[in-house]
Design an enzyme around this catalytic site. Structure first.
Site, mmCIF file in Angstrom:
data_model
loop_
_atom_site.group_PDB
_atom_site.id
_atom_site.type_symbol
_atom_site.label_atom_id
_atom_site.label_comp_id
_atom_site.label_asym_id
_atom_site.label_seq_id
_atom_site.Cartn_x
_atom_site.Cartn_y
_atom_site.Cartn_z
ATOM 1 N N ASP A 1 0.745 -1.268 0.090
ATOM 2 C CA ASP A 1 0.135 -0.274 0.043
ATOM 3 C C ASP A 1 0.735 1.358 0.229
ATOM 4 O O ASP A 1 2.242 0.988 0.120
ATOM 5 C CB ASP A 1 -0.935 -0.077 1.237
ATOM 6 N N ASP B 1 -0.125 5.287 1.186
ATOM 7 C CA ASP B 1 -0.169 6.254 2.383
ATOM 8 C C ASP B 1 -0.435 5.557 3.450
ATOM 9 O O ASP B 1 -1.210 4.473 3.786
ATOM 10 C CB ASP B 1 -1.523 7.061 2.012
ATOM 11 N N GLY C 1 11.094 15.635 37.664
ATOM 12 C CA GLY C 1 11.273 14.487 38.677
ATOM 13 C C GLY C 1 11.945 13.409 37.908
ATOM 14 O O GLY C 1 12.447 12.142 38.163
ATOM 15 N N THR D 1 3.954 13.351 25.348
ATOM 16 C CA THR D 1 3.503 14.349 24.390
ATOM 17 C C THR D 1 3.116 15.602 24.762
ATOM 18 O O THR D 1 3.314 16.700 23.854
ATOM 19 C CB THR D 1 2.112 13.708 23.526
ATOM 20 N N GLU E 1 11.407 7.169 26.806
ATOM 21 C CA GLU E 1 12.428 7.202 27.939
ATOM 22 C C GLU E 1 13.852 7.267 27.426
ATOM 23 O O GLU E 1 14.148 6.778 26.414
ATOM 24 C CB GLU E 1 12.447 5.870 28.752
ATOM 25 N N LEU F 1 20.988 8.872 29.366
ATOM 26 C CA LEU F 1 22.264 9.346 28.803
ATOM 27 C C LEU F 1 23.241 8.469 29.335
ATOM 28 O O LEU F 1 23.533 8.286 30.592
ATOM 29 C CB LEU F 1 22.267 10.789 29.589
ATOM 30 N N ARG G 1 16.455 -2.706 18.981
ATOM 31 C CA ARG G 1 15.560 -3.860 19.101
ATOM 32 C C ARG G 1 13.928 -3.197 19.083
ATOM 33 O O ARG G 1 13.774 -2.158 19.542
ATOM 34 C CB ARG G 1 15.820 -4.402 20.410
#
Length: 366
Positions: free
Chosen positions: A12, A14, A243, A253, A301, A304, A325
């Site tokens: 397909d 779109d 936090g 988001t 998540e 660093l 993964r």
């Protein structure tokens, strides 16, 4: 699943190959605003994968627009055409198309769009016209999806039996059509939180980065480097949540812009992080969808690497340059997103390689 050897692959367009929905986001909202209407997202999701003429008729009816379906189409289509050049390939698509074409696997393109629109969309993607031996639009067959006509015709023109084809789709409408053709069906859903709509597919993947050619009797990939798959860089910007711990930064988001990331981006990635107050750092990034809410919500998540400073709420830029993964299948998304010591070890080593380190200073401007 058992090995199934396929003779051709049909895609397909779109939502499966091109992230046209993201490129054209907001057009419908702005258009309806002219008539004092607002989009009903539940209805719009049900229209995913429909033929344009059916969608136009339903939109005019659902929103009681003072237009005929033909007038609506004539008014809104130029707005979509202006945005199509901005549509990016869905992650994993370019890699897969190049790989299959290189190994001589016949490729078909079968979309519920009309042929001229398909040709316009793929003309903006380098090499795509040459990849496909067959390109079919809804105007090339009697019935569009969810009828299997377009897939049956594609298989016929490719010179293979439909049952020896693999069809890759993103919408429930397309999956139903593909299944009815007798082909094997791989679903890469563009509707998050509605897995039941894809249950008839032979296999469901959250991302084409997880495509395994060996399951379909196709030549294997050979492009992993230091346990990581190089990808076209994906850029994310946002704010670290209050936090967050020193190395585990939570982003949601509400705080983050995902405008450049398709919904089918899921899994554990490596890349570069740039914090407003602390500069660059190697990073491991896990991302997926929280489906426990009424509205699916993307969660990330970020870990660093070798960073011991105190982190507060501050601006963050991320550049995802490699894939490690898929996420494990767990009920709790926070458990699925956990980054392991192995992930961190892979990131430390891989990000020193030129294929990944060359991206460090690219597009990371706070």
């Amino acid at each position: 699943m058992e090995l199934h050897r396929v003779a051709a692959v049909i895609f397909d367009l779109d939502g499966t190959l091109l992230d046209t929905e993201r490129a054209t986001r907001g057009i419908m909202k702005d258009f309806l605003l002219r008539y004092g209407k607002v989009p009903d997202m539940e209805k719009e999701e049900k229209r995913l994968g429909q033929m344009q003429k059916d969608s136009a008729a339903a939109i005019v009816r659902d929103y009681e627009l003072p237009l005929t379906p033909e007038e609506y189409t004539e008014a809104i289509m130029p707005l979509y055409r202006e945005r199509w050049p901005q549509a990016n390939p869905v992650p994993g698509v370019v890699r897969l198309l190049r790989h299959l074409h290189k190994h001589g696997v016949p490729l078909g393109l079968a979309s519920n769009s009309v042929r001229k629109h398909i040709e316009t969309k793929i003309s903006h993607q380098q090499g795509w016209k040459e990849y496909f031996s067959v390109v079919l639009g809804v105007d090339d067959v009697k019935n569009g999806k969810p009828s299997p006509d377009i897939f049956l015709e594609a298989a016929k023109r490719l010179g293979v039996d439909p049952t020896s084809c693999l069809i890759i789709e993103d919408s429930p409408v397309g999956v139903r059509a593909a299944k009815a053709s007798g082909a094997k069906v791989l679903a890469v859903p563009s509707l998050q939180g509605q897995m039941e709509c894809y249950s008839i597919a032979d296999l469901i993947l959250h991302s084409l980065l997880d495509f395994q050619p060996k399951l379909w009797g196709l030549p294997p990939f050979g492009d992993w480097v230091q346990n990581s798959l190089p990808i076209d860089p994906l850029h994310v910007s946002g704010l670290i949540e209050e936090g967050s711990s020193c190395n585990a930064l939570s982003i949601t988001t509400e705080d983050c812009s995902y405008d450049s990331i398709a919904d089918q981006v899921s899994g554990v990635f490596i890349g570069w992080a740039k914090l407003e107050a602390h500069g660059f750092s190697k990073a491991v990034i896990s991302t997926g969808w929280d489906l426990s809410l009424n509205t699916p919500k993307r969660i990330m998540e970020v870990h660093l690497i070798n960073s011991n400073y105190s982190v507060k709420k501050e601006k963050l830029q991320l550049l995802l340059v490699g894939y490690i993964r898929m996420l494990p299948d767990k009920d709790n998304i926070l458990d699925a997103l956990k980054i392991t010591e192995k992930d961190q070890s892979i990131a430390r080593a891989a990000l020193d390689l030129p294929i990944f380190s060359q991206h460090k200073n690219r597009n990371l401007l706070l």
